[in-house]
Write a protein that holds these residues in place. Structure first.
Motif, PDB file in Angstrom:
ATOM      1  N   MET A   1      24.361 -16.384  34.606  1.00 24.43           N
ATOM      2  CA  MET A   1      23.073 -16.112  35.259  1.00 24.43           C
ATOM      3  C   MET A   1      22.555 -17.359  35.975  1.00 24.43           C
ATOM      4  SD  MET A   1      19.681 -14.731  33.413  1.00 24.43           S
ATOM      5  CE  MET A   1      20.649 -13.549  32.488  1.00 24.43           C
ATOM      6  N   PRO A   2      23.215 -17.688  37.033  1.00 28.63           N
ATOM      7  CA  PRO A   2      22.869 -18.939  37.727  1.00 28.63           C
ATOM      8  C   PRO A   2      21.553 -18.795  38.482  1.00 28.63           C
ATOM      9  CG  PRO A   2      24.603 -17.781  38.909  1.00 28.63           C
ATOM     10  CD  PRO A   2      24.240 -16.933  37.765  1.00 28.63           C
ATOM     11  N   LEU A   3      20.876 -19.889  38.625  1.00 25.95           N
ATOM     12  CA  LEU A   3      19.556 -19.838  39.239  1.00 25.95           C
ATOM     13  C   LEU A   3      19.453 -20.725  40.476  1.00 25.95           C
ATOM     14  CD1 LEU A   3      17.181 -19.791  36.161  1.00 25.95           C
ATOM     15  CD2 LEU A   3      17.904 -17.936  37.615  1.00 25.95           C
ATOM     16  N   SER A   4      20.518 -20.877  41.180  1.00 26.59           N
ATOM     17  CA  SER A   4      20.457 -21.750  42.350  1.00 26.59           C
ATOM     18  C   SER A   4      19.533 -21.169  43.400  1.00 26.59           C
ATOM     19  CB  SER A   4      21.858 -21.914  42.926  1.00 26.59           C
ATOM     20  OG  SER A   4      22.144 -20.886  43.831  1.00 26.59           O
ATOM     21  N   LYS A   5      19.316 -21.951  44.419  1.00 27.86           N
ATOM     22  CA  LYS A   5      18.247 -21.618  45.352  1.00 27.86           C
ATOM     23  C   LYS A   5      18.458 -20.296  46.076  1.00 27.86           C
ATOM     24  CE  LYS A   5      15.133 -25.095  47.112  1.00 27.86           C
ATOM     25  NZ  LYS A   5      15.035 -26.390  47.774  1.00 27.86           N
ATOM     26  N   GLN A   6      19.681 -20.037  46.450  1.00 24.82           N
ATOM     27  CA  GLN A   6      19.898 -18.836  47.247  1.00 24.82           C
ATOM     28  C   GLN A   6      20.136 -17.603  46.389  1.00 24.82           C
ATOM     29  OE1 GLN A   6      23.369 -19.483  49.581  1.00 24.82           O
ATOM     30  NE2 GLN A   6      24.439 -20.582  47.976  1.00 24.82           N
ATOM     31  N   HIS A   7      20.123 -17.788  45.085  1.00 21.14           N
ATOM     32  CA  HIS A   7      20.394 -16.630  44.248  1.00 21.14           C
ATOM     33  C   HIS A   7      19.247 -15.652  44.233  1.00 21.14           C
ATOM     34  CE1 HIS A   7      24.063 -18.555  42.816  1.00 21.14           C
ATOM     35  NE2 HIS A   7      24.382 -17.362  42.375  1.00 21.14           N
ATOM     36  N   LYS A   8      18.065 -16.168  44.433  1.00 25.34           N
ATOM     37  CA  LYS A   8      16.951 -15.237  44.505  1.00 25.34           C
ATOM     38  C   LYS A   8      17.119 -14.315  45.705  1.00 25.34           C
ATOM     39  CE  LYS A   8      12.041 -14.622  44.716  1.00 25.34           C
ATOM     40  NZ  LYS A   8      10.695 -15.222  44.696  1.00 25.34           N
ATOM     41  N   GLN A   9      17.502 -14.915  46.810  1.00 27.08           N
ATOM     42  CA  GLN A   9      17.723 -14.122  48.010  1.00 27.08           C
ATOM     43  C   GLN A   9      18.800 -13.069  47.764  1.00 27.08           C
ATOM     44  OE1 GLN A   9      15.696 -14.366  50.316  1.00 27.08           O
ATOM     45  NE2 GLN A   9      16.612 -12.890  51.713  1.00 27.08           N
ATOM     46  N   GLN A  10      19.873 -13.512  47.102  1.00 30.47           N
ATOM     47  CA  GLN A  10      20.952 -12.563  46.800  1.00 30.47           C
ATOM     48  C   GLN A  10      20.460 -11.450  45.886  1.00 30.47           C
ATOM     49  OE1 GLN A  10      24.460 -14.481  45.311  1.00 30.47           O
ATOM     50  NE2 GLN A  10      24.717 -15.784  47.123  1.00 30.47           N
ATOM     51  N   THR A  11      19.715 -11.835  44.862  1.00 30.72           N
ATOM     52  CA  THR A  11      19.186 -10.824  43.950  1.00 30.72           C
ATOM     53  C   THR A  11      18.290  -9.849  44.692  1.00 30.72           C
ATOM     54  OG1 THR A  11      19.238 -12.371  42.120  1.00 30.72           O
ATOM     55  CG2 THR A  11      17.796 -10.484  41.901  1.00 30.72           C
ATOM     56  N   ARG A  12      17.444 -10.391  45.515  1.00 28.86           N
ATOM     57  CA  ARG A  12      16.548  -9.550  46.302  1.00 28.86           C
ATOM     58  C   ARG A  12      17.325  -8.558  47.144  1.00 28.86           C
ATOM     59  NH1 ARG A  12      11.370  -9.682  49.308  1.00 28.86           N
ATOM     60  NH2 ARG A  12      11.943  -8.466  51.131  1.00 28.86           N
ATOM     61  N   GLU A  13      18.358  -9.053  47.773  1.00 25.97           N
ATOM     62  CA  GLU A  13      19.161  -8.152  48.593  1.00 25.97           C
ATOM     63  C   GLU A  13      19.882  -7.108  47.767  1.00 25.97           C
ATOM     64  OE1 GLU A  13      21.679 -10.611  50.974  1.00 25.97           O
ATOM     65  OE2 GLU A  13      19.970 -11.531  52.009  1.00 25.97           O
ATOM     66  N   ARG A  14      20.274  -7.515  46.573  1.00 28.69           N
ATOM     67  CA  ARG A  14      20.922  -6.549  45.692  1.00 28.69           C
ATOM     68  C   ARG A  14      19.943  -5.443  45.313  1.00 28.69           C
ATOM     69  NH1 ARG A  14      22.133  -7.724  40.175  1.00 28.69           N
ATOM     70  NH2 ARG A  14      21.685  -9.869  40.726  1.00 28.69           N
ATOM     71  N   ILE A  15      18.722  -5.836  45.037  1.00 32.65           N
ATOM     72  CA  ILE A  15      17.716  -4.825  44.695  1.00 32.65           C
ATOM     73  C   ILE A  15      17.509  -3.886  45.875  1.00 32.65           C
ATOM     74  CG2 ILE A  15      15.295  -4.457  44.128  1.00 32.65           C
ATOM     75  CD1 ILE A  15      15.331  -7.152  42.684  1.00 32.65           C
ATOM     76  N   VAL A  16      17.369  -4.449  47.054  1.00 32.97           N
ATOM     77  CA  VAL A  16      17.132  -3.608  48.232  1.00 32.97           C
ATOM     78  C   VAL A  16      18.306  -2.666  48.450  1.00 32.97           C
ATOM     79  CG1 VAL A  16      16.776  -3.603  50.708  1.00 32.97           C
ATOM     80  CG2 VAL A  16      15.654  -5.327  49.321  1.00 32.97           C
ATOM     81  N   LYS A  17      19.484  -3.196  48.308  1.00 35.78           N
ATOM     82  CA  LYS A  17      20.673  -2.371  48.535  1.00 35.78           C
ATOM     83  C   LYS A  17      20.748  -1.248  47.503  1.00 35.78           C
ATOM     84  CE  LYS A  17      25.281  -3.278  50.315  1.00 35.78           C
ATOM     85  NZ  LYS A  17      26.224  -4.387  50.620  1.00 35.78           N
ATOM     86  N   THR A  18      20.541  -1.617  46.257  1.00 34.04           N
ATOM     87  CA  THR A  18      20.537  -0.598  45.208  1.00 34.04           C
ATOM     88  C   THR A  18      19.481   0.458  45.487  1.00 34.04           C
ATOM     89  OG1 THR A  18      21.200  -2.315  43.642  1.00 34.04           O
ATOM     90  CG2 THR A  18      20.379  -0.260  42.728  1.00 34.04           C
ATOM     91  N   ALA A  19      18.315  -0.012  45.841  1.00 31.42           N
ATOM     92  CA  ALA A  19      17.225   0.923  46.127  1.00 31.42           C
ATOM     93  C   ALA A  19      17.573   1.808  47.303  1.00 31.42           C
ATOM     94  CB  ALA A  19      15.940   0.150  46.407  1.00 31.42           C
ATOM     95  N   SER A  20      18.153   1.210  48.302  1.00 28.75           N
ATOM     96  CA  SER A  20      18.505   1.964  49.495  1.00 28.75           C
ATOM     97  C   SER A  20      19.396   3.153  49.149  1.00 28.75           C
ATOM     98  CB  SER A  20      19.208   1.027  50.475  1.00 28.75           C
ATOM     99  OG  SER A  20      19.830   1.756  51.491  1.00 28.75           O
ATOM    100  N   ARG A  21      20.332   2.926  48.253  1.00 30.69           N
ATOM    101  CA  ARG A  21      21.196   4.021  47.830  1.00 30.69           C
ATOM    102  C   ARG A  21      20.465   4.981  46.900  1.00 30.69           C
ATOM    103  NH1 ARG A  21      23.967   0.973  50.161  1.00 30.69           N
ATOM    104  NH2 ARG A  21      26.218   0.778  50.530  1.00 30.69           N
ATOM    105  N   ALA A  22      19.818   4.431  45.905  1.00 31.23           N
ATOM    106  CA  ALA A  22      19.170   5.288  44.905  1.00 31.23           C
ATOM    107  C   ALA A  22      18.094   6.162  45.537  1.00 31.23           C
ATOM    108  CB  ALA A  22      18.566   4.421  43.799  1.00 31.23           C
ATOM    109  N   LEU A  23      17.369   5.616  46.462  1.00 30.29           N
ATOM    110  CA  LEU A  23      16.302   6.393  47.096  1.00 30.29           C
ATOM    111  C   LEU A  23      16.875   7.590  47.837  1.00 30.29           C
ATOM    112  CD1 LEU A  23      13.977   3.577  48.462  1.00 30.29           C
ATOM    113  CD2 LEU A  23      13.424   5.244  46.698  1.00 30.29           C
ATOM    114  N   ARG A  24      17.946   7.347  48.582  1.00 28.35           N
ATOM    115  CA  ARG A  24      18.547   8.454  49.315  1.00 28.35           C
ATOM    116  C   ARG A  24      19.107   9.504  48.360  1.00 28.35           C
ATOM    117  NH1 ARG A  24      22.028   5.042  53.652  1.00 28.35           N
ATOM    118  NH2 ARG A  24      21.613   3.349  52.190  1.00 28.35           N
ATOM    119  N   ALA A  25      19.609   9.042  47.211  1.00 25.92           N
ATOM    120  CA  ALA A  25      20.230   9.991  46.293  1.00 25.92           C
ATOM    121  C   ALA A  25      19.204  10.777  45.492  1.00 25.92           C
ATOM    122  CB  ALA A  25      21.168   9.255  45.343  1.00 25.92           C
ATOM    123  N   GLU A  26      18.135  10.109  45.083  1.00 25.06           N
ATOM    124  CA  GLU A  26      17.204  10.739  44.145  1.00 25.06           C
ATOM    125  C   GLU A  26      15.819  10.983  44.729  1.00 25.06           C
ATOM    126  OE1 GLU A  26      18.604  11.120  41.153  1.00 25.06           O
ATOM    127  OE2 GLU A  26      20.198   9.613  41.027  1.00 25.06           O
ATOM    128  N   GLY A  27      15.556  10.473  45.894  1.00 25.82           N
ATOM    129  CA  GLY A  27      14.217  10.627  46.452  1.00 25.82           C
ATOM    130  C   GLY A  27      13.288   9.524  45.977  1.00 25.82           C
TER     131      GLY A  27
END
Lengths: 196, 196, 196, 196
Positions: free
Chosen positions: D1-27
């Motif tokens: 669980m590294p906490l380097s500077k750009q990992h927040k950005q990566q995590t954020r993008e992962r959330i958005v990507k996950t949401a992007s899929r989940a929203l389309r699938a489940e509303g």
DNA sequence: ACGCTCGGGACTGCCCGTTAAT
DNA sequence: ATTAACGGGCAGTCCCGAGCGT
């Protein structure tokens, strides 16, 4: 922006001071650490570099506020002409300005009931600071003995605290002002030298 | 689990009563609706069938507690021999038992500062109930006019509230008991008929 | 207020009708049973006397809405002069008024994606009602065979639905109006008798 | 669980990507923040370090999905031989695979009606992203002017969206496949160079 | 016997106090 | 000593059954 120990000390004091005001204004549960740190111009993460927990800050901030209050009262008394100490104390405490500025006002009137319900260490710290305040105040009050002076200080402070709380709870400002005025007379007379 | 017509009213009153005690014991923020309903033998799901919000319950519970308090004090006074009303009031309020049972004790001493910071409607409801309490109390106090009686009632109640708060904040039980005893003497004498 | 079976039936229909509008306007999750029943002038408790679940109501309300829609379209077609059926359908569907009144408009354009994700029975009920709508519509469309008519009906309805959705999603009303106008021309020409 | 500077950005993008899929699938209402974060390998506590509200995430996830969709369509077009752009677009969109994979498919077909009912800022963000998609698509479509290209892009996209929705709503897979095939022919011919 | 009401869980979005890891 | 993440918890709302009154 020196990164010395001095600077950390200053930051710490700023946090305590900010907390001291915010707590009186918003209550213990009304103030969050993020909000507090933001108000102090810092990020919320840095809090735990200065304090082990929120409770520790509350304890310290309340103690600081209590000291300030009693010093303000003591200063008012010591600047008064001889024989007018009591009067000065009462006139300094029971004012509309004090009623309307809880953030910088008496900690007891603002937080005592909540602090009583707080964890044991917070409660103990508060009780200790309260004792000190009574000490300081008793020096300016009449009494046959040190003990009597302390008794009088407690009685007086308790009465003033309750009055301030009551004045704050009232809707009608005129009635509230009137209560303060009556209380000033009442306590000034009741604790006058030979009186009690 | 009977569902007769008046059972909702009974349930509602049970919630208010439970809340009235729990709020004084734990503070407004210290009591959650799930915990409250559990203590009343219910689940939190049904809460909003009785109250539109937590604030509405707080307002009602505090008003109820205030009424109970003033009635208890009024009862103590009315059962006392003539001329002893004031004494009865003071002796009923400033006791170690009252200090040690905040859950069933004075709402003002337990919650006033928090209620002052509460939303406007809660605050207003509290202020109104406070006025009623003063009304009831003033009937048992001396004074040249109705107005003077009310003034005295406010002064006395404020003083007693502050004393109770202070007594609760003290660590040393003996000192706390002593403060209560001194305060009983002090207020009984200060508000005695011709005195004030 | 007769309590006969007729009355119950009327109440039921009122609920369905109210739901049919509310669902299109607010979405399935945007409408709660309490809100729905209130809008229908009833208490929320009585809902389950009429429907076994919210899903059952959704299924029925959507089917009703779909029937209404296709009947409206069919009526528009049947009132048109011979050879103008297609034109009448397109002109009835692709209007700014339809776009701006989702509550009484096309169920497919308002709810189809949500219904696809709904439980199997709701989905099945919706699919069946959709088939009926296609049936009705196909009677007014050209085609070499019944099959071709149905194909055309599906193609046309799909295109119009998408256009309405797109028109609703656009911020610029003028552009949205323009899209509708273009689409009217486009679909009227594309499905004209010999065209497809 | 590294906490380097750009990992927040990566995590954020992962959330958005996950949401992007989940929203389309489940509303939108079918996806809760706890479920979302769990799917992204996180706990719900950290969500508000990345987004101020669920709506903010929805807005961003939908915009991202829309961009992805239009880029995919644009890529399909640009990889096609000259004169086959339209065909490539239609063939890429109106497929059974697209119909059966809503989670990675067109955002408009999956969420448009719900987004229209969403708060103003979400709606605005969606409308803006939609405009961009139309822009991108219009580059590959015939038309006498830029304006005509955009008109065609909107008409085409609307028609394809509606067809996909309809294809998803149908119970019979064979019929649904047939609708898609017919629609491919229909739109490819209708928007062919000189055609419209 | 029907229909409303009360009550029961479950869940949502949001926020808090706190700590590993950098 | 900050950033990023963790759980736990809150108020409020939901959909829905057990059980009374009409």
């Amino acid at each position: 922006m020196p990164l010395s120990k001095q600077h950390k000390q200053q930051t710490r004091e700023r946090i305590v001071k900010t907390a001291s005001r915010a707590l009186r204004a918003e209550g213990i549960d009304g103030v969050s650490i993020p909000a507090l740190m933001r108000r102090a111009g810092l990020t919320h993460g840095g809090f735990y570099a200065h304090f082990p927990s929120k409770d520790a800050l509350v304890a310290e901030a309340c103690a600081l506020g209590l000291v300030e209050s009693s010093e303000r009262l003591g200063a008012a008394a010591s600047h008064a002409p001889p024989g007018q100490h009591l009067r000065a104390i009462v006139d300094a405490y029971l004012t509309p300005e004090h009623r309307d500025a809880p953030a910088t006002g008496c900690v007891i009137a603002a937080l005592a009931p909540q602090l009583i319900r707080a964890p044991a260490d917070v409660r103990a710290s508060f009780a200790a600071a309260l004792d000190q305040s009574i000490d300081r105040l008793s020096a300016y009050l009449p009494g046959a003995s040190e003990r009597a002076c302390r008794d009088n200080a407690r009685l007086l402070l308790a009465g003033m605290v309750g009055t301030l709380v009551m004045a704050r709870a009232m809707d009608d400002r005129d009635e509230s002002d009137r209560l303060l005025a009556l209380a000033r007379e009442f306590y000034a007379r009741a604790f006058a030298a030979g009186g009690e």
